[in-house]
Design a protein around this motif. Sequence first.
Motif, short mmCIF file in Angstrom:
data_model
loop_
_atom_site.label_atom_id
_atom_site.label_comp_id
_atom_site.label_asym_id
_atom_site.label_seq_id
_atom_site.Cartn_x
_atom_site.Cartn_y
_atom_site.Cartn_z
N ALA A 120 0.82 -1.20 0.00
CA ALA A 120 0.00 0.00 0.00
C ALA A 120 0.86 1.26 0.00
O ALA A 120 2.08 1.22 0.21
N SER A 121 0.19 2.39 -0.21
CA SER A 121 0.91 3.66 -0.40
C SER A 121 1.33 4.33 0.90
O SER A 121 2.00 5.35 0.86
N MET A 122 0.95 3.75 2.07
CA MET A 122 1.37 4.40 3.31
C MET A 122 2.82 4.05 3.68
O MET A 122 3.41 4.68 4.53
N TRP A 123 3.38 3.05 3.01
CA TRP A 123 4.76 2.65 3.29
C TRP A 123 5.73 3.55 2.52
O TRP A 123 5.45 3.95 1.40
N THR A 124 6.88 3.83 3.13
CA THR A 124 7.92 4.58 2.42
C THR A 124 8.49 3.69 1.32
O THR A 124 8.35 2.46 1.37
N PRO A 125 9.18 4.28 0.33
CA PRO A 125 9.82 3.45 -0.69
C PRO A 125 10.76 2.40 -0.09
O PRO A 125 10.82 1.28 -0.58
N GLU A 126 11.47 2.77 0.98
CA GLU A 126 12.39 1.82 1.62
C GLU A 126 11.61 0.66 2.25
O GLU A 126 12.03 -0.50 2.16
N GLN A 127 10.51 0.98 2.90
CA GLN A 127 9.69 -0.07 3.50
C GLN A 127 9.08 -0.97 2.42
O GLN A 127 9.03 -2.19 2.57
N GLN A 128 8.64 -0.35 1.33
CA GLN A 128 8.08 -1.14 0.24
C GLN A 128 9.12 -2.10 -0.32
O GLN A 128 8.82 -3.26 -0.60
N GLN A 129 10.34 -1.62 -0.46
CA GLN A 129 11.43 -2.47 -0.96
C GLN A 129 11.67 -3.63 0.01
O GLN A 129 11.83 -4.78 -0.40
N GLN A 130 11.65 -3.34 1.31
CA GLN A 130 11.85 -4.38 2.33
C GLN A 130 10.72 -5.41 2.26
O GLN A 130 10.97 -6.63 2.31
N ILE A 131 9.47 -4.96 2.16
CA ILE A 131 8.32 -5.86 2.08
C ILE A 131 8.43 -6.77 0.86
O ILE A 131 8.22 -7.98 0.95
N GLN A 132 8.78 -6.18 -0.28
CA GLN A 132 8.88 -6.97 -1.50
C GLN A 132 10.03 -7.97 -1.42
O GLN A 132 9.91 -9.09 -1.93
N GLN A 133 11.12 -7.59 -0.77
CA GLN A 133 12.25 -8.51 -0.59
C GLN A 133 11.84 -9.69 0.28
O GLN A 133 12.15 -10.85 -0.02
N ILE A 134 11.13 -9.41 1.38
CA ILE A 134 10.63 -10.49 2.25
C ILE A 134 9.75 -11.43 1.44
O ILE A 134 9.86 -12.65 1.53
N ALA A 135 8.88 -10.85 0.62
CA ALA A 135 7.96 -11.67 -0.19
C ALA A 135 8.74 -12.57 -1.14
O ALA A 135 8.44 -13.76 -1.25
N ARG A 136 9.73 -12.01 -1.83
CA ARG A 136 10.51 -12.80 -2.80
C ARG A 136 11.33 -13.90 -2.13
O ARG A 136 11.52 -14.97 -2.69
N GLU A 137 11.81 -13.62 -0.92
CA GLU A 137 12.58 -14.64 -0.19
C GLU A 137 11.66 -15.74 0.35
O GLU A 137 12.07 -16.89 0.45
N THR A 138 10.44 -15.37 0.70
CA THR A 138 9.50 -16.32 1.31
C THR A 138 8.79 -17.16 0.25
O THR A 138 8.58 -18.36 0.45
#
Length: 122
Positions: A66-84
């Motif tokens: 969602a858009s409430m996350w900073t770009p850095e947080q979005q990158q972290q979330i997407q990285q967690i998703a790709r690793e999981t």
Amino acid sequence: MSSISEPVNLVSVNTAPERAKRLIGILINDVKDKYNIVHAGNSDTIEGVKPLLESIQPPPGILFCASMWTPEQQQQIQQIARETVPGIRTAAIPTGLQVERGPDAVVEFLKEKIDDVMAGRT
């Protein structure tokens, strides 16, 4: 409807779960003639992303930040998703879009991105 295959589970990462459910529901309805997408869950924290992804079967094929996350947080979330979930397709709604332009702009953004997301071009 012959081009629509098995359902694809989608998860969202949004601190407003009801809004996420509503907006993704609109998106799913708007693209139902092309894609069979199921909103399988939402995490309202970054720490909750991995356990949520691991709990859904079959594993989610899509994650939206969602858009409430900073770009850095979005990158972290997407990285967690790709690793999981290797091979998961991800997309991040531009930071601040919901606040600046409202929910309709979020739905329009997702509708513009969904073909690329489904094709793995994100």
